[in-house]
Design an enzyme around this catalytic site. Structure first.
Site, PDB file in Angstrom:
ATOM      1  N   SER A 257     157.954 104.719 -22.649  1.00 50.89           N
ATOM      2  CA  SER A 257     157.234 105.974 -22.884  1.00 50.89           C
ATOM      3  C   SER A 257     156.494 106.412 -21.626  1.00 50.89           C
ATOM      4  O   SER A 257     156.433 105.690 -20.633  1.00 50.89           O
ATOM      5  CB  SER A 257     156.230 105.800 -24.033  1.00 50.89           C
TER       6      SER A 257
ATOM      7  N   SER B 181     153.220 107.013 -21.290  1.00 47.36           N
ATOM      8  CA  SER B 181     151.769 106.840 -21.386  1.00 47.36           C
ATOM      9  C   SER B 181     151.133 106.323 -20.104  1.00 47.36           C
ATOM     10  O   SER B 181     149.929 106.443 -19.916  1.00 47.36           O
ATOM     11  CB  SER B 181     151.420 105.894 -22.541  1.00 47.36           C
TER      12      SER B 181
ATOM     13  N   LYS C  43     149.336  99.007 -20.886  1.00 43.96           N
ATOM     14  CA  LYS C  43     148.259  99.952 -20.563  1.00 43.96           C
ATOM     15  C   LYS C  43     147.439  99.359 -19.421  1.00 43.96           C
ATOM     16  O   LYS C  43     147.694  98.262 -18.940  1.00 43.96           O
ATOM     17  CB  LYS C  43     147.339 100.184 -21.775  1.00 43.96           C
TER      18      LYS C  43
ATOM     19  N   SER D 106     148.449 109.191 -24.363  1.00 40.92           N
ATOM     20  CA  SER D 106     148.462 107.740 -24.517  1.00 40.92           C
ATOM     21  C   SER D 106     147.854 107.326 -25.847  1.00 40.92           C
ATOM     22  O   SER D 106     146.719 107.698 -26.170  1.00 40.92           O
ATOM     23  CB  SER D 106     147.694 107.075 -23.362  1.00 40.92           C
TER      24      SER D 106
END
Length: 267
Positions: free
Chosen positions: A67, A69, A124, A231
């Protein structure tokens, strides 16, 4: 099925066949008679599976970014390597730490098991460590009363979904030992209240209009994506416990669409 569990089962099966043949069934086999195919295959695959299992479990593991994010640090389609050693040695499958080596630091890009579904891996950036009090207000991150330094570096455009382009504001952020880029869309909310879930430690957070403050409990970490407004992170589902840590991302080793990214260090 969890890949580590699959590898462990394969390791047990091939190893068991090898040992059984060596100590039992192979004892009466006449000299010159070919081994059964399952014995031959087990002997061939066991050392390969053992090496791969040990490398992935204790040293380095590959992942693919699914993704956006973490844009602009990581792009969709990046294949990355994750250091499994820096944050301590853990028992495979159950992920229990048995040797303390180091802990995640603010600014690290970390892979972890999603707290709501440990079978899914997320990536992250660590923005808060145990004991930190963080505030995110009007796209400004503050940790323990100190505003995190950000410098505008212009605009950033990328394909958001399909053929739709998104143009955002780009900043250089200094977080811990790391200087990295983030992107934000100033006209959007700091977070969306309707998406905030009920999570363990929720009482440590105070959500206000366009602002939230969280005090991170011991043994937990607060994670956010570098693509701050695209996110799904700790703002919504809470803290990441130490037991969910997988490792520290450190290198992009392949991207089929962006060859220039091969060998890019992750900061």
């Amino acid at each position: 099925m969890n890949f580590a569990l699959f590898m462990f089962i394969a390791l047990l099966l091939t190893g068991s066949v090898w040992l059984l043949d060596h100590f039992v069934t192979g004892k009466g086999r006449p000299e010159g008679v070919k081994e059964p195919w399952w014995v031959e295959y087990s002997k061939s695959f066991f050392p390969v599976i053992l090496i791969v299992f040990c490398l992935r479990s204790f040293l380095v593991e590959p992942f693919k970014i699914p993704s956006g994010s973490m844009i602009p640090t990581l792009l969709v389609g990046d294949f990355i390597l994750v250091n499994k050693f820096d944050y301590g040695i853990r028992i495979p499958i159950i992920n229990k730490k048995i040797v303390e080596i180091g802990n995640p630091e603010k600014g690290d890009v970390m892979v972890f098991r999603y707290p709501k579904d440990p079978g899914v891996d997320y990536i992250k950036r660590v923005v808060g460590v145990p004991g930190d009090k963080i505030t995110y207000q009007d796209k400004q991150l503050t940790i323990n009363g100190e505003k995190i330094k950000t410098i505008s570096t212009g605009e950033y455009s990328y394909i958001e979904s399909g053929l739709n382009y998104a143009t955002t504001a780009r900043y250089n952020e200094s977080l811990g030992k790391h200087n990295h880029e983030i992107i934000v869309q100033p006209e959007q909310n700091t977070y969306y209240p309707s998406q905030v879930e009920d999570f363990p430690g929720r009482e440590n957070c105070v959500y206000k209009q366009n602002e939230f403050t969280c005090t991170i409990p011991q043994g937990h970490y607060f994670m956010m994506g570098d693509n701050r407004d695209r996110s799904n992170d700790s703002r919504y589902w809470g803290f990441v416990p130490d037991k969910n840590i997988v490792g520290k991302a450190f290198l992009v080793w392949w991207n089929f669409d962006h060859f220039k990214r091969i060998g890019t260090k992750i900061n």
